[in-house]
Scaffold this motif. Sequence first.
Motif, PDB file in Angstrom:
ATOM      1  N   GLU A  42      40.823  41.955 150.689  1.00 32.36           N
ATOM      2  CA  GLU A  42      40.009  40.950 149.517  1.00 32.36           C
ATOM      3  C   GLU A  42      39.248  42.234 148.895  1.00 32.36           C
ATOM      4  O   GLU A  42      39.352  42.149 147.441  1.00 32.36           O
ATOM      5  N   GLY A  43      38.551  42.822 149.629  1.00 33.03           N
ATOM      6  CA  GLY A  43      37.751  43.982 149.164  1.00 33.03           C
ATOM      7  C   GLY A  43      38.628  44.754 148.081  1.00 33.03           C
ATOM      8  O   GLY A  43      38.349  44.903 146.713  1.00 33.03           O
ATOM      9  N   VAL A  44      39.604  45.633 148.792  1.00 29.82           N
ATOM     10  CA  VAL A  44      40.659  46.176 147.705  1.00 29.82           C
ATOM     11  C   VAL A  44      41.173  45.305 146.458  1.00 29.82           C
ATOM     12  O   VAL A  44      40.987  46.275 145.013  1.00 29.82           O
ATOM     13  N   LEU A  45      41.388  44.257 146.676  1.00 30.90           N
ATOM     14  CA  LEU A  45      41.591  43.152 145.205  1.00 30.90           C
ATOM     15  C   LEU A  45      40.614  43.079 144.495  1.00 30.90           C
ATOM     16  O   LEU A  45      40.599  42.905 142.985  1.00 30.90           O
ATOM     17  N   LEU A  46      39.354  43.059 145.060  1.00 30.91           N
ATOM     18  CA  LEU A  46      38.064  43.711 144.191  1.00 30.91           C
ATOM     19  C   LEU A  46      37.429  44.186 143.320  1.00 30.91           C
ATOM     20  O   LEU A  46      37.349  44.107 142.349  1.00 30.91           O
ATOM     21  N   VAL A  47      38.244  45.876 143.669  1.00 30.83           N
ATOM     22  CA  VAL A  47      38.293  47.255 143.112  1.00 30.83           C
ATOM     23  C   VAL A  47      38.995  46.592 141.893  1.00 30.83           C
ATOM     24  O   VAL A  47      39.003  46.776 140.588  1.00 30.83           O
ATOM     25  N   GLN A  48      40.316  46.495 142.554  1.00 30.42           N
ATOM     26  CA  GLN A  48      41.474  46.152 140.972  1.00 30.42           C
ATOM     27  C   GLN A  48      40.628  45.103 139.869  1.00 30.42           C
ATOM     28  O   GLN A  48      40.930  45.758 138.646  1.00 30.42           O
ATOM     29  N   ALA A  49      40.578  43.971 140.922  1.00 28.37           N
ATOM     30  CA  ALA A  49      40.139  42.970 139.403  1.00 28.37           C
ATOM     31  C   ALA A  49      38.746  43.189 138.661  1.00 28.37           C
ATOM     32  O   ALA A  49      38.721  44.261 137.026  1.00 28.37           O
ATOM     33  N   VAL A  50      37.598  44.528 139.004  1.00 25.35           N
ATOM     34  CA  VAL A  50      36.929  45.498 138.117  1.00 25.35           C
ATOM     35  C   VAL A  50      37.781  47.054 138.065  1.00 25.35           C
ATOM     36  O   VAL A  50      37.172  47.195 136.025  1.00 25.35           O
ATOM     37  N   VAL A  51      38.683  47.276 138.113  1.00 24.57           N
ATOM     38  CA  VAL A  51      39.690  48.237 137.385  1.00 24.57           C
ATOM     39  C   VAL A  51      40.211  47.452 135.892  1.00 24.57           C
ATOM     40  O   VAL A  51      40.238  47.916 134.915  1.00 24.57           O
ATOM     41  N   LEU A  52      41.056  46.380 136.502  1.00 24.67           N
ATOM     42  CA  LEU A  52      41.738  45.698 135.268  1.00 24.67           C
ATOM     43  C   LEU A  52      40.816  45.257 133.869  1.00 24.67           C
ATOM     44  O   LEU A  52      40.552  45.681 133.502  1.00 24.67           O
ATOM     45  N   ALA A  53      39.922  44.706 134.500  1.00 22.35           N
ATOM     46  CA  ALA A  53      38.445  43.996 133.479  1.00 22.35           C
ATOM     47  C   ALA A  53      37.950  45.547 132.846  1.00 22.35           C
ATOM     48  O   ALA A  53      37.932  45.204 131.752  1.00 22.35           O
ATOM     49  N   VAL A  54      37.607  46.728 133.157  1.00 23.56           N
ATOM     50  CA  VAL A  54      37.828  47.720 132.380  1.00 23.56           C
ATOM     51  C   VAL A  54      38.581  48.133 131.760  1.00 23.56           C
ATOM     52  O   VAL A  54      37.979  47.936 130.386  1.00 23.56           O
ATOM     53  N   VAL A  55      39.401  48.826 132.728  1.00 18.41           N
ATOM     54  CA  VAL A  55      40.984  48.626 131.397  1.00 18.41           C
ATOM     55  C   VAL A  55      41.418  48.182 129.950  1.00 18.41           C
ATOM     56  O   VAL A  55      41.404  48.497 129.503  1.00 18.41           O
ATOM     57  N   GLN A  56      40.959  46.473 130.389  1.00 10.96           N
ATOM     58  CA  GLN A  56      40.958  45.535 129.258  1.00 10.96           C
ATOM     59  C   GLN A  56      40.275  45.591 128.691  1.00 10.96           C
ATOM     60  O   GLN A  56      41.199  45.209 126.751  1.00 10.96           O
ATOM     61  N   ALA A  57      39.478  45.514 128.745  1.00 15.05           N
ATOM     62  CA  ALA A  57      38.042  45.526 127.526  1.00 15.05           C
ATOM     63  C   ALA A  57      38.010  46.354 126.665  1.00 15.05           C
ATOM     64  O   ALA A  57      37.271  46.866 125.162  1.00 15.05           O
ATOM     65  N   THR A  58      38.528  48.546 127.662  1.00 11.83           N
ATOM     66  CA  THR A  58      38.476  49.903 126.126  1.00 11.83           C
ATOM     67  C   THR A  58      40.107  49.504 125.864  1.00 11.83           C
ATOM     68  O   THR A  58      40.038  50.034 124.585  1.00 11.83           O
ATOM     69  N   GLY A  59      40.291  48.245 125.783  1.00 12.25           N
ATOM     70  CA  GLY A  59      41.982  47.830 124.637  1.00 12.25           C
ATOM     71  C   GLY A  59      43.558  48.893 124.783  1.00 12.25           C
ATOM     72  O   GLY A  59      43.463  49.174 123.915  1.00 12.25           O
ATOM     73  N   ASP A  60      43.221  49.505 126.037  1.00 12.37           N
ATOM     74  CA  ASP A  60      43.879  50.238 126.497  1.00 12.37           C
ATOM     75  C   ASP A  60      45.602  49.988 126.029  1.00 12.37           C
ATOM     76  O   ASP A  60      46.275  50.234 126.441  1.00 12.37           O
TER      77      ASP A  60
END
Length: 118
Positions: A42-60
Amino acid sequence: MLVPLALLVAALCLALSAWAGWFVVADRAVVLRQLWGGAVVEGVLLVQAVVLAVVQATGDQDVDGVLLWGYVVTQLVVLPVAAAWAFAERTRWSSVVLVVAALTVAFLELRLMQIWGA
């Protein structure tokens, strides 16, 4: 999305499901260490969710946000619900619940990689 992170999640889920599967074969209930293993996933999934949010927010990457976040939120919910169920059910079936939940998250992770286009 980072492919190594996604593969790590899938590998951890498969390891957790194998561990719980061994307990199913041995006719044993889930132990606290397995629930801690689920907490690590679950902790790794939370890290992944943060990474996905950042990458999606940058519009890559142009991805359907509703579909993507539907999978992410579902992943984040499945293991805690299964852990609560397994904690309440002190029979062999608690191990079965953990096996099914871990495999579900692993397959959701692979589907998430497909959605992302990795």
